[in-house]
Design a protein around this motif. Structure first.
Motif, PDB file in Angstrom:
ATOM      1  N   SER A  92       0.845  -1.194   0.000  1.00 34.35           N
ATOM      2  CA  SER A  92       0.000   0.000   0.000  1.00 34.35           C
ATOM      3  C   SER A  92       0.878   1.242   0.000  1.00 34.35           C
ATOM      4  CB  SER A  92      -0.919  -0.019   1.227  1.00 34.35           C
ATOM      5  OG  SER A  92      -0.934   1.218   1.901  1.00 34.35           O
ATOM      6  N   VAL A  93       0.483   2.228  -0.755  1.00 35.21           N
ATOM      7  CA  VAL A  93       1.268   3.464  -0.840  1.00 35.21           C
ATOM      8  C   VAL A  93       1.239   4.203   0.507  1.00 35.21           C
ATOM      9  CG1 VAL A  93       1.302   5.761  -1.910  1.00 35.21           C
ATOM     10  CG2 VAL A  93       1.126   3.724  -3.338  1.00 35.21           C
ATOM     11  N   ASN A 168      -3.921  15.342  -5.000  1.00 32.87           N
ATOM     12  CA  ASN A 168      -5.254  15.003  -4.530  1.00 32.87           C
ATOM     13  C   ASN A 168      -5.448  15.762  -3.228  1.00 32.87           C
ATOM     14  OD1 ASN A 168      -7.590  13.820  -3.554  1.00 32.87           O
ATOM     15  ND2 ASN A 168      -6.616  11.872  -3.012  1.00 32.87           N
ATOM     16  N   ASP A 196       4.687  10.942  -3.734  1.00 33.74           N
ATOM     17  CA  ASP A 196       3.574  10.014  -3.959  1.00 33.74           C
ATOM     18  C   ASP A 196       2.981  10.331  -5.330  1.00 33.74           C
ATOM     19  OD1 ASP A 196       1.076   8.842  -4.154  1.00 33.74           O
ATOM     20  OD2 ASP A 196       0.528   9.184  -2.069  1.00 33.74           O
ATOM     21  N   HIS A 199      -1.240   8.885  -8.659  1.00 31.94           N
ATOM     22  CA  HIS A 199      -2.201   9.327  -9.682  1.00 31.94           C
ATOM     23  C   HIS A 199      -1.522   9.689 -11.013  1.00 31.94           C
ATOM     24  CE1 HIS A 199      -5.791   9.622  -7.059  1.00 31.94           C
ATOM     25  NE2 HIS A 199      -4.946   9.991  -6.106  1.00 31.94           N
ATOM     26  N   LYS A 231      -4.375   2.613  -8.636  1.00 33.23           N
ATOM     27  CA  LYS A 231      -5.214   3.753  -9.007  1.00 33.23           C
ATOM     28  C   LYS A 231      -5.425   3.720 -10.526  1.00 33.23           C
ATOM     29  CE  LYS A 231      -5.892   5.784  -5.669  1.00 33.23           C
ATOM     30  NZ  LYS A 231      -7.010   5.537  -4.751  1.00 33.23           N
TER      31      LYS A 231
HETATM   32  C1  LIG Z   1      -2.379  10.560  -3.036  1.00 38.65           C
HETATM   33  C2  LIG Z   1      -2.795   9.179  -2.666  1.00 38.65           C
HETATM   34  N1  LIG Z   1      -1.898   8.325  -2.136  1.00 38.65           N
HETATM   35  C3  LIG Z   1      -2.231   7.062  -1.785  1.00 38.65           C
HETATM   36  C4  LIG Z   1      -3.521   6.605  -1.962  1.00 38.65           C
HETATM   37  C5  LIG Z   1      -3.895   5.218  -1.539  1.00 38.65           C
HETATM   38  O1  LIG Z   1      -2.890   4.304  -1.774  1.00 38.65           O
HETATM   39  P1  LIG Z   1      -2.969   2.836  -1.175  1.00 38.65           P
HETATM   40  O2  LIG Z   1      -4.372   2.372  -1.358  1.00 38.65           O
HETATM   41  O3  LIG Z   1      -1.984   2.066  -2.006  1.00 38.65           O
HETATM   42  O4  LIG Z   1      -2.562   2.906   0.256  1.00 38.65           O
HETATM   43  C6  LIG Z   1      -4.488   7.461  -2.511  1.00 38.65           C
HETATM   44  C7  LIG Z   1      -5.872   7.006  -2.684  1.00 38.65           C
HETATM   45  O5  LIG Z   1      -6.758   7.728  -3.007  1.00 38.65           O
HETATM   46  C8  LIG Z   1      -4.111   8.768  -2.864  1.00 38.65           C
HETATM   47  O6  LIG Z   1      -4.992   9.631  -3.368  1.00 38.65           O
END
Ligand SMILES: Cc1ncc(COP(=O)(O)O)c(C=O)c1O
Length: 384
Positions: A92-93, A168, A196, A199, A231
């Motif tokens: 997960s990011v 975002n 990050d 997107h 995404k």
């Molecule tokens: C900027 C940003 N980073 C990370 C995420 C989510 O990443 P992950 O689901 O891999 O944790 C989102 C999801 O909307 C996002 O907008």
């Protein structure tokens, strides 16, 4: 060429969909959490089905082909070739942000974030006992700009800049010039950049994403890029993320922490999906981008013409439309949720600088966009 039916309305009820099952009334249009209502690209679905037809789902490894597919995708799409040997797979990011902070900084170190901010950034930073300072973006004539004076002040007190690129919820795709300025400040104050770029494949046709790692000669030394196929290809929560440290030492330190907790493997369906996505998903993505752009144009024109108290911020990237409702004369939750029965996200969830704004996910069928607009118009006429 496969023509994907993006107009289709696909029932997501009872699929454990956060977006659809967490609503409090039947008629609510669910346009909040950031996944798409589009069917996943056929090559991905077919690859998963094919793998599922083999009846053993035991321990699996990540083949070299996957690292090469990731690297080649970003080279092709964004013009930067990440070294396949320096890509770390993760699940997960958001969690990767915490891991990188734990690996490369100390408790109480300060992290600068531009505001408004993606709501999961603060918990990812605070959760590992790092401090946050916010550098507010300036909404100048309905377009967000960086306040470089303020940013410099924040960076001068920080160890890390947590960059959201594209942004975002602001919808900005940062230019090369803006990012060069950020990079020179980070160099000046020895600030590490966690960029990050989740997107970054969702860029409107008139814009171009510039990977932060390319913005100056030595950006590699202080940039850790976070990416994912989730995404881009509507695979959210399928356990995929990539940590791309530009610098070998950073790579080794982060990897050591991952190994310590036995992290970094991917389940076989995620591996299968990512391979199919990067090797055969481009056609689908191109159609999705044009479709989202069209949804945006339709919504923007309609709102400008009929709901003039709401301002639509330019959508340069992402599929998240950001509305400035500060002149609406009523709260965004009353307008959208209570009356229009549209469930987007109250800007306050993105911090105090999001107050009076509303975020709507437009990666959905055109028919839903039309429904949303007519509900907004009706509410606008009745309430104001
Ligand atoms: C900027 C940003 N980073 C990370 C995420 C989510 O990443 P992950 O689901 O891999 O944790 C989102 C999801 O909307 C996002 O907008």
């Amino acid at each position: 060429m496969t023509k994907y039916d993006l107009d289709a309305i696909i029932c997501r009820e009872n699929t454990c969909s956060i977006k659809n099952d967490y609503r409090d009334c039947e008629e609510m249009l669910c346009m909040w959490v950031a996944d798409m209502d589009f069917a996943v690209a056929e090559p991905i679905v077919e690859a998963i089905k094919k793998r599922a037809n083999h009846p053993i789902f035991g321990y699996s490894y990540i083949p070299d082909r996957l690292y090469k597919a990731v690297s080649s995708w970003y080279d092709r799409r964004q013009g930067y070739c990440y070294d396949p040997k320096q890509i770390l797979t993760y699940y997960s990011v958001v969690s990767a942000i915490s891991l990188v902070l734990i690996s490369l900084t100390q408790e109480e170190d300060v992290v600068t974030i531009m505001a408004p901010t993606y709501m999961n950034f603060p918990p990812a930073v605070n959760g590992v006992n790092r401090k946050i300072i916010y550098s507010p973006l300036i909404n100048r004539d309905n377009h967000y700009e960086i306040d470089f004076e303020n940013l410099e002040d924040c960076l001068s007190k920080s160890k890390v800049f947590l960059h959201c690129s594209p942004h975002n919820p602001a919808g900005r795709v940062w230019t090369e010039e803006e990012q060069c300025k950020i990079a020179s400040l980070c160099l000046k104050y020895k600030v590490l950049v966690i960029s990050d770029e989740i997107h970054s494949d969702l860029i409107m046709p008139t814009h171009k994403h510039i990977p932060f790692i390319t913005v100056c000669e030595n950006a590699k030394d202080f940039t850790i890029t976070l990416l994912s196929a989730t995404k881009t290809f509507n695979l959210a929560h399928n356990g995929v993320a990539f940590i791309m440290p530009g610098n070998q030492e950073h790579y080794q330190t982060i990897k050591k922490n991952m190994d310590k907790f036995h992290l970094g493997s991917m389940n076989i369906f995620a591996t299968t999906a990512v391979l199919a996505a990067y090797e055969s998903g481009e056609e689908w993505l191109e159609q999705v981008i044009l479709y989202v752009e069209n949804n945006y144009k339709i919504a923007k024109n309609f709102i400008e013409e009929k709901l003039s108290k709401i301002k639509v911020l330019p959508l340069e990237g992402t599929y998240l439309m950001w509305l400035d409702c500060r002149n609406l004369g009523m709260s965004v939750t009353d307008f959208f949720e209570k009356n229009a029965k549209i469930l987007g996200e109250d800007g306050i969830l993105f911090g105090q600088y999001g107050a009076g704004y509303y975020r709507i996910n437009i990666a959905t069928s055109r028919l839903i966009i039309d429904k949303m607009l007519s509900r907004m118009e009706k509410t606008y006429q009745e309430m104001l």
